[in-house]
Design a protein around this motif. Structure first.
Motif, PDB file in Angstrom:
ATOM      1  N   ASN A  45       0.824  -1.201   0.000  1.00 60.43           N
ATOM      2  CA  ASN A  45       0.000   0.000   0.000  1.00 60.43           C
ATOM      3  C   ASN A  45       0.862   1.257   0.000  1.00 60.43           C
ATOM      4  O   ASN A  45       0.621   2.201  -0.758  1.00 60.43           O
ATOM      5  CB  ASN A  45      -0.889   0.031   1.253  1.00 60.43           C
ATOM      6  N   LEU A  48       2.671   1.642  -3.231  1.00 64.75           N
ATOM      7  CA  LEU A  48       1.785   2.244  -4.239  1.00 64.75           C
ATOM      8  C   LEU A  48       1.731   3.760  -4.098  1.00 64.75           C
ATOM      9  O   LEU A  48       1.771   4.492  -5.089  1.00 64.75           O
ATOM     10  CB  LEU A  48       0.360   1.712  -4.068  1.00 64.75           C
TER      11      LEU A  48
ATOM     12  N   PRO B  56      -7.564  11.865  -9.660  1.00 63.49           N
ATOM     13  CA  PRO B  56      -7.302  10.615  -8.935  1.00 63.49           C
ATOM     14  C   PRO B  56      -7.589  10.753  -7.439  1.00 63.49           C
ATOM     15  O   PRO B  56      -7.552  11.867  -6.898  1.00 63.49           O
ATOM     16  CB  PRO B  56      -5.812  10.357  -9.180  1.00 63.49           C
ATOM     17  N   THR B  57      -7.874   9.633  -6.782  1.00 59.72           N
ATOM     18  CA  THR B  57      -8.110   9.664  -5.337  1.00 59.72           C
ATOM     19  C   THR B  57      -6.767   9.684  -4.626  1.00 59.72           C
ATOM     20  O   THR B  57      -6.335  10.706  -4.138  1.00 59.72           O
ATOM     21  CB  THR B  57      -8.936   8.451  -4.893  1.00 59.72           C
ATOM     22  N   TYR B  58      -6.087   8.539  -4.622  1.00 63.15           N
ATOM     23  CA  TYR B  58      -4.743   8.456  -4.059  1.00 63.15           C
ATOM     24  C   TYR B  58      -3.736   8.567  -5.190  1.00 63.15           C
ATOM     25  O   TYR B  58      -4.016   8.164  -6.311  1.00 63.15           O
ATOM     26  CB  TYR B  58      -4.548   7.127  -3.326  1.00 63.15           C
ATOM     27  N   SER B  59      -2.528   9.084  -4.874  1.00 59.08           N
ATOM     28  CA  SER B  59      -1.481   9.221  -5.890  1.00 59.08           C
ATOM     29  C   SER B  59      -1.257   7.904  -6.619  1.00 59.08           C
ATOM     30  O   SER B  59      -1.086   7.868  -7.823  1.00 59.08           O
ATOM     31  CB  SER B  59      -0.155   9.625  -5.244  1.00 59.08           C
ATOM     32  N   GLY B  60      -1.242   6.828  -5.848  1.00 60.21           N
ATOM     33  CA  GLY B  60      -0.884   5.547  -6.455  1.00 60.21           C
ATOM     34  C   GLY B  60      -2.079   4.687  -6.776  1.00 60.21           C
ATOM     35  O   GLY B  60      -1.944   3.486  -6.944  1.00 60.21           O
ATOM     36  N   PRO B  62      -4.277   2.464  -8.475  1.00 62.77           N
ATOM     37  CA  PRO B  62      -4.104   1.762  -9.742  1.00 62.77           C
ATOM     38  C   PRO B  62      -5.353   1.824 -10.613  1.00 62.77           C
ATOM     39  O   PRO B  62      -5.321   1.442 -11.786  1.00 62.77           O
ATOM     40  CB  PRO B  62      -3.793   0.319  -9.334  1.00 62.77           C
ATOM     41  N   ARG B  86      -6.735  14.501 -17.030  1.00 56.02           N
ATOM     42  CA  ARG B  86      -6.507  14.269 -15.606  1.00 56.02           C
ATOM     43  C   ARG B  86      -6.160  15.588 -14.915  1.00 56.02           C
ATOM     44  O   ARG B  86      -5.249  16.276 -15.343  1.00 56.02           O
ATOM     45  CB  ARG B  86      -5.356  13.278 -15.413  1.00 56.02           C
ATOM     46  N   ILE B  88      -5.110  17.406 -11.235  1.00 54.83           N
ATOM     47  CA  ILE B  88      -4.677  17.037  -9.889  1.00 54.83           C
ATOM     48  C   ILE B  88      -4.869  18.171  -8.884  1.00 54.83           C
ATOM     49  O   ILE B  88      -4.716  17.971  -7.698  1.00 54.83           O
ATOM     50  CB  ILE B  88      -3.220  16.546  -9.853  1.00 54.83           C
ATOM     51  N   PHE B 145      -3.982  -0.139   6.953  1.00 52.32           N
ATOM     52  CA  PHE B 145      -4.018  -0.346   5.506  1.00 52.32           C
ATOM     53  C   PHE B 145      -4.903  -1.550   5.189  1.00 52.32           C
ATOM     54  O   PHE B 145      -4.752  -2.602   5.785  1.00 52.32           O
ATOM     55  CB  PHE B 145      -2.608  -0.572   4.966  1.00 52.32           C
ATOM     56  N   GLY B 146      -5.819  -1.366   4.268  1.00 52.67           N
ATOM     57  CA  GLY B 146      -6.773  -2.430   3.962  1.00 52.67           C
ATOM     58  C   GLY B 146      -6.595  -3.000   2.578  1.00 52.67           C
ATOM     59  O   GLY B 146      -5.498  -2.999   2.012  1.00 52.67           O
ATOM     60  N   SER B 147      -7.720  -3.450   2.011  1.00 48.11           N
ATOM     61  CA  SER B 147      -7.658  -4.192   0.750  1.00 48.11           C
ATOM     62  C   SER B 147      -7.300  -3.321  -0.443  1.00 48.11           C
ATOM     63  O   SER B 147      -6.836  -3.812  -1.466  1.00 48.11           O
ATOM     64  CB  SER B 147      -8.995  -4.871   0.510  1.00 48.11           C
ATOM     65  N   THR B 148      -7.540  -2.027  -0.357  1.00 50.43           N
ATOM     66  CA  THR B 148      -7.080  -1.109  -1.403  1.00 50.43           C
ATOM     67  C   THR B 148      -6.476   0.113  -0.721  1.00 50.43           C
ATOM     68  O   THR B 148      -6.631   0.295   0.491  1.00 50.43           O
ATOM     69  CB  THR B 148      -8.235  -0.613  -2.315  1.00 50.43           C
ATOM     70  N   ALA B 149      -5.808   0.941  -1.523  1.00 45.75           N
ATOM     71  CA  ALA B 149      -5.083   2.088  -0.960  1.00 45.75           C
ATOM     72  C   ALA B 149      -6.001   3.029  -0.200  1.00 45.75           C
ATOM     73  O   ALA B 149      -5.579   3.727   0.714  1.00 45.75           O
ATOM     74  CB  ALA B 149      -4.366   2.847  -2.074  1.00 45.75           C
TER      75      ALA B 149
END
Lengths: 254, 169
Positions: A45, A48, B56-60, B62, B86, B88, B145-149
């Protein structure tokens, strides 16, 4: 674009981007190997987040350079001497204590830097910072809690934390180096000159180290060279892994 | 000055394009659309091309690329020439998730982020997260930290169900 020369801004953006890419790559090496499931989620995480920040910076660098290079060209198709990340981020992961301390150092370094960039004269960079500043706050809290838990934990965990401090100490000074690039960037109001953020870095670390029962160690000969593209042996192996796909299959896209 | 009819004629395609783009579901949280999440910023018709602005929500995250491709495809399916840009700045915050989006998240089993989250301090003020299944406030964080960022992992002490919490940023 801000009131600094194009090549100065480009050099600064690439340093930042390289720091984040290389640390993100290192963290991603933990995927499937972390000591517990929660950390196995946390490491990728954060990787990323870091690689996402690197992408935003590389994309902007490509735009600033204006020579048709893309984020992928910067990330995958440069030679070792062209990467200008600090040496700390390229250090091999070592054990979990070592990785977590490196996370703490880097997050404590970037938090005041990103905060400064929120008010950057460069609007695009301020936009990247607005996102990153929230993400780095998470990283800082995560790493800080672990350093305390391990430093103030068992005999073995405390010993491993002390070993990590000794091992990474020579790489702290380089974070706060100043040169023509950082000074021009600061003069142009783009970002803080790193030495000016040192007090904020120390203020973040002091209570964490105190609670963890850790002490800073003196360093006779700090390591330096990363900002000039001079890296340690570990960097070559890292790039061999990072660049494998593009070197083996040039121009490959998803 | 444009007549009402002329203004309506200009407005209709824009409205139609917005509806097409707004219906695209988030690839990782398919119960909500890109409009519910506030990541579809605007849709305009520029020289006959539907231009959607996405943040985008989080920088990374996916999912960003997948979302951009899906929005472009939705606009083309609706008969538009399409382009996705896009943006930012200003940076997305969870405050942009609509009330309807929050309700959909809860119904899906994800505790929605609290409002007015824009400061770093409230990022960590997660002491009261209600269980999306039974509504109890007696919950605890299992992992930052969970299943997604964008999510953290929590557990309800009342009904003992684990659940995802959409982090405030």
């Amino acid at each position: 674009m801000a009131g600094v020369e194009r090549r100065t801004l480009l050099a600064f953006l690439l340093r930042l981007a390289d720091d984040h890419l290389i640390l993100g790559h290192r963290l991603s090496e933990w995927c499937g190997h972390a000591p517990m499931l929660e950390e196995d989620l946390a490491m990728p995480n954060m990787a990323l987040d870091l690689i996402g920040q690197a992408r935003a910076l590389y994309q902007y660098a490509a735009e600033v350079e204006g020579k048709g290079r893309t984020e992928d060209d910067f990330a995958y198709l440069r030679r070792e001497r062209e990467y200008t990340n600090c040496m700390m981020v390229e250090r091999p992961n070592g054990d979990f204590a070592h990785t977590i301390l490196r996370q703490l150092y880097f997050a404590a370094f970037m938090e005041p830097m990103w905060k400064g960039m929120l008010a950057s004269s460069d609007e695009h960079l301020a936009g990247i910072a607005a996102k990153a500043v929230k993400e780095v706050a998470y990283h800082l809290r995560h790493a800080g809690e672990w350093v305390i838990r391990l430093g103030d934990g068992t005999e073995e965990s405390a010993w491993r934390m002390r070993e990590a401090v000794a091992s990474l100490a020579p790489y702290v000074e380089e974070l706060f180096e100043t040169d023509e690039v950082t000074r021009e960037i600061a003069a142009g109001g783009v970002a803080s000159d790193p030495p000016s953020t040192r007090p904020a870095f120390d203020a973040i670390l002091r209570p964490i180290f105190a609670e963890a029962g850790l002490e800073q160690v003196d360093v006779a000969h700090p390591k330096t060279g990363g900002r000039k593209g001079i890296h340690a042996e570990a960097m070559g192996f890292l790039l061999a892994d990072l660049q494998f796909m593009q070197r083996a299959y040039p121009g490959m896209v998803w | 000055m444009l007549s009402v009819a002329e203004r309506t004629a200009a407005e209709l395609p824009r409205r139609r394009a917005w509806l097409a783009a707004a219906s695209v579901p988030d690839p990782e949280v398919p119960c909500v659309t890109v409009a519910d999440l506030g990541i579809l910023r605007s849709v305009d018709i520029v020289d006959g091309v539907a231009v959607a602005k996405v943040t985008p929500t989080y920088s990374g995250c996916p999912a960003v690329l997948a979302i951009e491709l899906a929005v472009e495809a939705a606009l083309r399916d609706a008969g538009f020439e399409a382009r996705v840009e896009r943006v930012i700045s200003p940076a997305w915050t969870t405050d942009w998730i609509t009330d309807e989006g929050r309700e959909k998240l809860r119904a899906y089993g994800i505790a929605p982020p609290r409002k007015t989250s824009s400061s770093i301090r409230s990022l960590f003020g997660e002491d009261e997260v209600a269980c999306p299944k039974c509504g109890s406030a007696d919950t605890e964080k299992l992992s930052e930290f969970g299943s997604t960022a964008c999510k953290a992992h929590w557990r309800c002490n009342a009904c003992r169900e684990p659940f995802d919490y959409f982090k405030c940023i």
